[in-house]
Design an enzyme around this catalytic site. Structure first.
Site, PDB file in Angstrom:
ATOM      1  N   GLU A  14       0.874  -1.170  -0.055  1.00 59.66           N
ATOM      2  CA  GLU A  14       0.111   0.044   0.281  1.00 59.66           C
ATOM      3  C   GLU A  14       0.735   1.083  -0.081  1.00 59.66           C
ATOM      4  O   GLU A  14       0.689   2.497   0.881  1.00 59.66           O
ATOM      5  CB  GLU A  14      -1.161  -0.133   1.125  1.00 59.66           C
ATOM      6  CG  GLU A  14      -2.042  -1.246   1.226  1.00 59.66           C
ATOM      7  CD  GLU A  14      -2.738  -1.669   2.403  1.00 59.66           C
ATOM      8  OE1 GLU A  14      -2.483  -0.103   2.885  1.00 59.66           O
ATOM      9  OE2 GLU A  14      -3.212  -2.439   2.554  1.00 59.66           O
ATOM     10  N   GLU A  20      -5.953 -10.917  -1.402  1.00 61.76           N
ATOM     11  CA  GLU A  20      -7.237 -10.880   0.003  1.00 61.76           C
ATOM     12  C   GLU A  20      -8.804 -10.342  -0.073  1.00 61.76           C
ATOM     13  O   GLU A  20      -9.630  -9.341  -0.608  1.00 61.76           O
ATOM     14  CB  GLU A  20      -6.411  -9.057   0.664  1.00 61.76           C
ATOM     15  CG  GLU A  20      -4.970  -9.414   1.229  1.00 61.76           C
ATOM     16  CD  GLU A  20      -4.418  -8.071   2.297  1.00 61.76           C
ATOM     17  OE1 GLU A  20      -5.825  -6.672   2.283  1.00 61.76           O
ATOM     18  OE2 GLU A  20      -3.159  -7.566   2.245  1.00 61.76           O
TER      19      GLU A  20
HETATM   20  O1  9MR Z   1      -7.996  -8.292   8.664  1.00 62.90           O
HETATM   21  C1  9MR Z   1      -6.558  -7.678   8.933  1.00 62.90           C
HETATM   22  C2  9MR Z   1      -7.551  -6.877  10.216  1.00 62.90           C
HETATM   23  O2  9MR Z   1      -7.528  -8.311  11.493  1.00 62.90           O
HETATM   24  C3  9MR Z   1      -6.342  -5.996  11.337  1.00 62.90           C
HETATM   25  O3  9MR Z   1      -6.925  -5.781  12.136  1.00 62.90           O
HETATM   26  C4  9MR Z   1      -5.682  -4.712  10.292  1.00 62.90           C
HETATM   27  C5  9MR Z   1      -4.857  -3.653  10.259  1.00 62.90           C
HETATM   28  O4  9MR Z   1      -4.354  -3.233   9.875  1.00 62.90           O
HETATM   29  O5  9MR Z   1      -5.620  -5.013   8.695  1.00 62.90           O
HETATM   30  C6  9MR Z   1      -6.104  -6.289   7.976  1.00 62.90           C
HETATM   31  O6  9MR Z   1      -6.060  -6.384   7.159  1.00 62.90           O
HETATM   32  C7  9MR Z   1      -4.740  -5.728   5.981  1.00 62.90           C
HETATM   33  C8  9MR Z   1      -4.015  -6.454   5.313  1.00 62.90           C
HETATM   34  O7  9MR Z   1      -3.186  -7.045   5.956  1.00 62.90           O
HETATM   35  C9  9MR Z   1      -3.658  -5.077   4.186  1.00 62.90           C
HETATM   36  N1  9MR Z   1      -4.513  -4.990   3.105  1.00 62.90           N
HETATM   37  C10 9MR Z   1      -5.930  -4.579   4.033  1.00 62.90           C
HETATM   38  C11 9MR Z   1      -6.604  -5.270   5.105  1.00 62.90           C
HETATM   39  C12 9MR Z   1      -8.004  -4.825   6.007  1.00 62.90           C
HETATM   40  O8  9MR Z   1      -7.452  -4.141   6.112  1.00 62.90           O
END
Ligand code: 9MR
Length: 392
Positions: free
Chosen positions: A176, A281
């Site tokens: 990102e 994802e």
């Molecule tokens: O699914 C993840 C969630 O449990 C966490 O709280 C969050 C914190 O940043 O991150 C989520 O996963 C993210 C991923 O690592 C990167 N892309 C976006 C995802 C959804 O936020």
């Protein structure tokens, strides 16, 4: 070097193909029956429908990795051949304090994946989010210099990638880093190091495990402006001879967006750079989304309103059917590009685990995946399987 396509072939070679019995000579039937019975404890599931097309992955959280959810592990082994830690490899978890690494949970996930012959994806090395403040500060809380932050990033990447060398086969090296308008996201990494932090991260990762694959990963990078920014980043790396193997389109999608053509075109564009393309994802949100929180920026939150949580007691058939159709359409595009697409990873094993129940609004009941809260396949699951069968 093992890659997702190697993993594909291993899976094909290991397959117990029941159709074989139809064409063989009677003398070999007993042997084949024995073979079939030795294969019979290998239950087939979602991943098998896409054998030879691309890997099917899921993210795992602590309850699944540690087996506190009793049903989870056998379900995962049956349906997925790739795993990604939803949070366990992020900086704040794996390297919470200066000089202190905690590999326990990530190690458990990696041994689970190895034991079951899965492709293990590493998520993620350099990100602006879930990275503790101390990373960017010196011992008295003042901002680090460029050189000191480069040194810290190098230590983190070398230690983490080195720890999993030969086990984690592909890394989201930078996550990102591009904003919606295609410019570089204004992060501490950019502010303190400058644009070349991306190149440095890829170089450090390569040095730590030259046999792994290295990816750039983002959300909304199928939309034109952001995609152009991501392509500019990739072009720069490639011009400098930096090893980048693939691009992750996160795939936090909705029932009506993005348009299929946008995804179709983006996969072609990324593939034309010589990169593997992964949906890293994936899920499909079925709830109303306030426009100001479209995407996956976890720092954003919107206010809870009952009107924005319309299905707390279950998903109506009408919406479930829309979800099934949407998944079918998405998979038809992914299958069309199966030469470029090497992996499709769902962000959560079932609806109950999805982060979309709490983002962008806390406490909603969402239904974005192929399996319901009791691990039961939904109409969307059967729609996806049907898409796979259509092309056989
Ligand atoms: O699914 C993840 C969630 O449990 C966490 O709280 C969050 C914190 O940043 O991150 C989520 O996963 C993210 C991923 O690592 C990167 N892309 C976006 C995802 C959804 O936020």
């Amino acid at each position: 070097m093992s890659s997702p396509s190697d993993a594909k072939h291993t899976l094909i070679n290991n397959r117990c193909d029941k159709k074989m019995t139809k064409t063989v000579l009677p003398a070999t039937i007993i042997f084949l029956m024995l073979l079939a019975s030795s294969c019979s404890n290998k239950e087939t599931g979602l991943k098998d429908a896409f054998e030879g097309d691309f890997l099917i992955g899921t993210s795992l959280d602590a309850r699944q990795i540690l087996g506190t959810d009793k049903e989870a592990q056998s379900f995962i082994v049956k349906n997925f051949n790739s795993i990604t830690a939803e949070n366990a490899m992020k900086w704040e978890n794996i390297h919470p304090y200066p000089g202190k690494y905690d590999f326990a949970l990530a190690d458990s996930m990696v041994s689970f994946g190895q034991k079951n012959g899965m492709f293990i994806a590493g998520h993620t090395l350099v990100w602006h989010s879930q990275t503790p403040d101390w990373v960017f500060q010196d011992s008295v809380g003042a901002p680090l210099t460029r050189d000191a932050l480069i040194e810290r990033m190098k230590d983190h990447i070398s230690t983490v990638v080195g720890h999993f060398k030969g086990k984690v086969k592909g890394w989201d090296v930078v996550n990102e880093a591009v904003d919606e308008d295609g410019s570089l996201r204004k992060t501490k990494w950019l502010e303190i190091i400058g644009e070349d932090y991306i190149q440095l991260a890829f170089e450090f990762a390569f040095t730590a495990d030259p046999g792994a694959e290295f990816y750039y990963n983002d959300y909304n990078n199928e939309f034109t402006d952001k995609r152009e920014g991501v392509i500019a980043v990739i072009n720069k790396l490639q011009q400098k001879g930096v090893k980048i193997d693939g691009v992750g389109i996160q795939g936090h999608w909705h029932l009506d967006s993005p348009d299929l053509n946008v995804i179709d075109e983006s996969i072609s564009k990324y593939a034309s750079l010589g990169l593997k393309v992964m949906i890293t994802e994936m899920e499909v949100n079925v709830l109303p989304t306030p426009p100001e929180v479209y995407g996956a920026d976890v720092s954003q939150q919107a206010k809870y309103l009952e009107s924005l949580n319309p299905y707390p007691g279950g998903l109506p058939d009408s919406v479930s059917n829309l979800l099934a159709q949407r998944y079918a359409d998405l998979f038809s595009i992914l299958l069309k590009h199966k030469d470029a697409v090497t992996r499709v990873t769902f962000w959560g094993v079932n609806d109950g685990y999805s982060w979309k129940n709490d983002w962008p609004i806390k406490g909603r009941t969402n239904y974005p995946l192929l399996f319901d809260r009791n691990y039961k396949p939904k109409p969307a699951y059967y729609a996806v399987i049907k898409e796979a069968e259509k092309q056989r």
